[in-house]
Design an enzyme around this catalytic site. Structure first.
Site, PDB file in Angstrom:
ATOM      1  N   ASP A 344       0.896  -1.167   0.028  1.00 40.16           N
ATOM      2  CA  ASP A 344       0.061   0.054  -0.029  1.00 40.16           C
ATOM      3  C   ASP A 344       0.885   1.273   0.021  1.00 40.16           C
ATOM      4  O   ASP A 344       2.026   1.366   0.296  1.00 40.16           O
ATOM      5  CB  ASP A 344      -1.097  -0.062   1.337  1.00 40.16           C
ATOM      6  CG  ASP A 344      -0.163  -0.003   2.496  1.00 40.16           C
ATOM      7  OD1 ASP A 344       1.024  -0.861   2.594  1.00 40.16           O
ATOM      8  OD2 ASP A 344      -0.148   0.752   3.459  1.00 40.16           O
ATOM      9  N   GLU A 345       0.195   2.449  -0.242  1.00 39.09           N
ATOM     10  CA  GLU A 345       0.899   3.654  -0.156  1.00 39.09           C
ATOM     11  C   GLU A 345       2.257   3.657  -0.781  1.00 39.09           C
ATOM     12  O   GLU A 345       3.113   4.379   0.193  1.00 39.09           O
ATOM     13  CB  GLU A 345       0.479   4.138   1.205  1.00 39.09           C
ATOM     14  CG  GLU A 345      -0.903   4.395   1.694  1.00 39.09           C
ATOM     15  CD  GLU A 345      -0.889   4.862   3.142  1.00 39.09           C
ATOM     16  OE1 GLU A 345      -1.854   5.841   3.073  1.00 39.09           O
ATOM     17  OE2 GLU A 345      -0.233   4.416   4.157  1.00 39.09           O
ATOM     18  N   VAL A 346       2.392   3.496  -1.690  1.00 38.48           N
ATOM     19  CA  VAL A 346       4.149   3.745  -2.144  1.00 38.48           C
ATOM     20  C   VAL A 346       4.272   5.218  -2.604  1.00 38.48           C
ATOM     21  O   VAL A 346       3.630   5.387  -3.633  1.00 38.48           O
ATOM     22  CB  VAL A 346       4.252   2.615  -3.310  1.00 38.48           C
ATOM     23  CG1 VAL A 346       5.896   2.708  -3.876  1.00 38.48           C
ATOM     24  CG2 VAL A 346       3.961   1.099  -2.879  1.00 38.48           C
TER      25      VAL A 346
END
Ligand SMILES: *[C@@H]1O[C@H](CO)[C@@H](O)[C@H](O)[C@H]1NC(C)=O
Ligand SMILES: *[C@@H]1O[C@H](CO)[C@@H](O)[C@H](O)[C@H]1NC(C)=O
Length: 542
Positions: A344-346
């Site tokens: 997630d959330e790279v």
């Protein structure tokens, strides 16, 4: 909010107040607790007015099938819980003499006969899709023998929990009661999880044990252990001990040693709870880089390294060979087929400025397409876990960046609503839902009702879509919780998720739900879980 809108909403709120006479306050608790109400609500339950008195002097658990260590331990835990319920009744009930010879009194309950149909080996681990069904009978006759039956040890554990919840006292006499009841029960969803984050704040082993106890009291069966993140690396690796030596908040006191991890897995196993670890990557990995900076992307500004690091560096083969070795260790430490790979959330800013990343992306013909680079990283990760015979669970970004995933990959939805579950399951993947169960999001008072109002099947889909939704998880991210407040903030709010995942879709009307949760929160307090009050003013004799 504009001034006009604000005024409008004040007026609407005022009119609601006027309609509901909310300024008239009656004395006593806001919500009257049930007596012997079961949480989460069983699939089928018939309760009678006829009742037994239960006295630990006369009562025993009879294991009529072969027993084993898991069952022996459960028997001793539940004996203690019943004994302490009796102590509480005596403490608050004084020595009032009760004349039981009214119509409904059936006598003193002699035993709960526990009958496990399949073999109880004692060394088995709870696993995905385990059988948790059971039937429980507290007789309407004077036979004085209650019966609990299940195919598997996991069903027996859930049934013992239910039996213990049927027992109640009346606050004003020293006895403990149980009504004649018939229950046939099984979970609606197979995966009912709680995520705890031990990176933003380190949680003591004993606090984790208390969560596992509370999960058992709520029939939750997966501890999703978000064990490391940007801020700290408390997992002590045997292959790479430098990760926690340098990356934990404290190299000795804020880590989970191999012995700690094994103890947590065992504690969970005895309660029918799986422990699924998450090692989030390629984002959320800053703490890995304190010991091993080569894992991370160097960040540049105007062509110069600025002494900061971003996500893991997909250009380096070293990163993948390292992770392959690391997951080899994880596989041997955790007795699970499933492992959470994160994804997630790279953040892309660091990748955007790094010249090696640019050259690598040209070579892969994905110039400037950073989502494609993220996809490449996750596909390599899924290949690694597949070669270790592990099944990956990933956050929804891995699906929305169109990564090629093995069919058995499970996708966890946290950003979008239930329509995303439809998309994922339409591609044949199994899905977990969490978007509406973020326990770190606070609103005042009984905000558990928001969690209760949410259903993982609230989308337009076909039967096969609904079947591939295997459950969900309540998530307690730890930016603002530590050992001091994580338990009361989680419980009983996570209980709402637990019931949504175990019980039938419209199991109960909301007034009864409130009453049962009032009792269940008090029950958790009696058992040493510092659950916060669910419904406003009230009391709990614990
Ligand atoms: C249990 O039995 C008592 C005594 O007869 C009765 O007052 C109570 O309503 C019963 N509880 C339920 C949930 O039916
Ligand atoms: C993952 O493995 C498959 C099958 O071996 C292979 O075709 C694919 O290229 C691999 N993906 C990556 C990104 O290396």
């Amino acid at each position: 909010m504009s001034k006009q809108k604000c005024l409008q909403s004040i007026l609407i709120n005022l009119s609601i107040l006027i309609v509901s006479d909310a300024w008239i306050i009656d004395p006593g608790p806001q919500v009257i607790a049930t007596k012997g109400g079961v949480w989460p609500k069983p699939q089928e339950q018939q309760t009678h007015q006829d009742y037994f008195v239960l006295s630990t002097e006369d009562f025993q658990f009879n294991i009529i099938s072969d027993s084993c260590m898991i069952l022996d331990e459960a028997k001793s835990r539940y004996s203690k819980l019943i004994f302490s319920e009796e102590k509480i009744a005596k403490k608050y009930g004084g020595n009032k003499d009760v004349d039981f010879k009214t119509n409904h009194f059936l006598g003193y309950l002699n035993s709960l006969d526990v009958s496990l149909k399949n073999l109880c080996a004692g060394d088995e681990f709870p696993e995905f899709n385990m059988d948790e069904s059971y039937t429980l009978t507290i007789p309407t006759s004077t036979s004085k023998k209650a019966v609990l039956e299940a195919n598997s040890i996991w069903g027996i554990l859930r049934g013992l929990e239910t039996f213990s919840q049927l027992i109640y006292n009346n606050d004003d006499d020293p006895n403990v009661y149980i009504n004649a009841t018939y229950i046939e029960d099984f979970p609606r969803f197979t995966h009912r999880g709680l995520l705890l984050d031990t990176s933003r704040h380190y949680l003591d082993i004993n606090v984790i044990y208390q969560h596992l106890d509370a999960m058992a009291y709520n029939k939750m069966n997966v501890f999703h252990w978000h064990i490391v993140d940007d801020q700290s690396f408390p997992y002590q690796s045997s292959l790479f001990p430098e990760l926690s030596e340098k990356g934990a908040y404290h190299p000795q006191f804020e880590i989970y040693t191999a012995a700690n991890v094994a103890a947590i897995i065992e504690y969970a196993r005895l309660r029918g709870i799986r422990v699924v670890p998450e090692f989030d990557a390629p984002g959320h990995t800053r703490s890995w880089g304190i010991a091993i900076p080569q894992l991370l992307t160097k960040c540049y500004k105007n062509g110069k390294f600025i002494d900061r690091f971003g996500p893991m560096d997909p250009t380096k083969e070293f990163v993948f060979s390292f992770l392959s070795e690391f997951y080899g260790e994880i596989k041997s430490v955790f007795p699970e087929k499933y492992v959470h790979l994160g994804g997630d959330e790279v953040p892309f800013d660091c990748w955007k400025e790094n010249p090696e990343i640019e050259a690598f992306m040209k070579q892969l013909h994905i110039n400037h397409d950073y989502k494609a680079l993220q996809r490449y990283f996750m596909e390599r990760m899924l290949n690694i876990t597949r070669s270790q015979e592990l099944v990956g669970i990933v956050w929804e970004e891995v699906f929305t960046t169109d990564a090629k995933m093995p069919q058995d990959t499970i996708v966890q939805v946290w950003r979008n609503n239930q329509q995303m579950l439809n998309k994922i399951t339409s591609k044949g993947h199994r899905a977990l839902f969490s978007s509406c169960w973020y326990l770190d999001h606070l609103s005042s008072g009984g905000d558990w009702q928001q969690f209760y109002d949410c259903d993982a099947h609230d989308f337009n889909g076909q039967k096969h879509n609904f079947e591939l939704v295997i459950g969900g998880e309540a998530c307690m991210w730890a930016e603002s919780v530590n050992n001091e407040n994580v338990l009361p903030r989680t419980w009983p709010r996570a209980s709402a998720t637990a019931e949504k995942l175990w019980s039938a879709r419209k199991a109960d009307n909301i007034d009864n739900v409130k009453r049962r949760l009032e009792e269940h929160s008090c029950r958790m307090n009696k058992r040493g879980i510092p659950a916060q009050p669910p419904n406003g003013p009230g009391y709990c004799l614990s």
